[in-house]
Design an enzyme around this catalytic site. Structure first.
Site: not given
Length: 192
Positions: A9, A28, A35-37, A166
């Site tokens: 990378k 990424d 590694e998340l859009t 609740h």
């Protein structure tokens, strides 16, 4: 050329700069990134603001809310328990947790408690919440809200002072009293 990390990378600094002037990398392909859009989108917006609009903020990878969308979802934000102990020291970490079955599942004949909630707190910083974990239906929705609270520096006292809705799984975060250190059972009495 652009320096790569051992993983293959791209190595970047805190400001998304590569080893070559005026070449940036994010998303990424970045070593140490997530590694998340949505992370790549946020990092891109911050980079554009720094380059073209006088922005000063780098991407903060510390408290990124994340969810695994499986039939029973898992959500987390911040540190894992083991990472918190490694960074802060075992004596500086308090882990509050409980397990329960969501109320909407109580009509089912099964007596299992599939949900688990956990807050990891830094005892040296007024029990600031440094980690959050949940296994439950709709964990992604809970995780997004907790991510905001953690970005704001929420402490265990903030959670305790919040009136829970609740009956929801998220309510359990406002009533946590059992710590792992205590050795008490994390099983909740009844449903959520």
């Amino acid at each position: 050329g652009v320096r790569l990390a051992a993983s293959g990378k791209v190595a970047v600094d805190r400001w998304d700069r590569t080893s070559v002037p005026h070449i940036y990398a994010l998303g990424d392909i970045v070593e140490g990134g997530l590694e998340l859009t949505p992370v790549a989108i946020r990092a891109g917006k911050l980079l554009a603001q720094r380059l073209f609009a006088g922005g000063k903020l780098p991407m903060d990878y510390t408290n990124v809310p994340t969810t695994v969308f499986t039939p029973l979802e898992y959500g987390c934000c911040g540190l894992a328990e083991e990472e918190a102990e490694r960074r802060l020291g075992k004596d500086a970490v308090e882990v509050y947790h409980t397990e329960m079955g969501p109320l909407e599942w109580q009509l089912d004949a099964r007596k299992e408690s599939p949900c688990y909630v956990k807050l990891i707190c830094d005892l040296t910083a007024a029990e600031r919440v440094v980690g959050f974990h949940v296994v439950a239906p709709n964990a992604g929705e809970i995780t997004q809200a907790i991510g905001v609270a953690m970005q704001a520096g929420a402490t265990k006292a903030h959670f305790d002072a919040t009136v829970g809705i609740h009956p929801t799984v998220a309510e359990a975060f406002t009533t946590l009293t059992v710590t792992k250190r205590s050795g008490e059972s994390a099983a909740a009495a009844g449903g959520c």
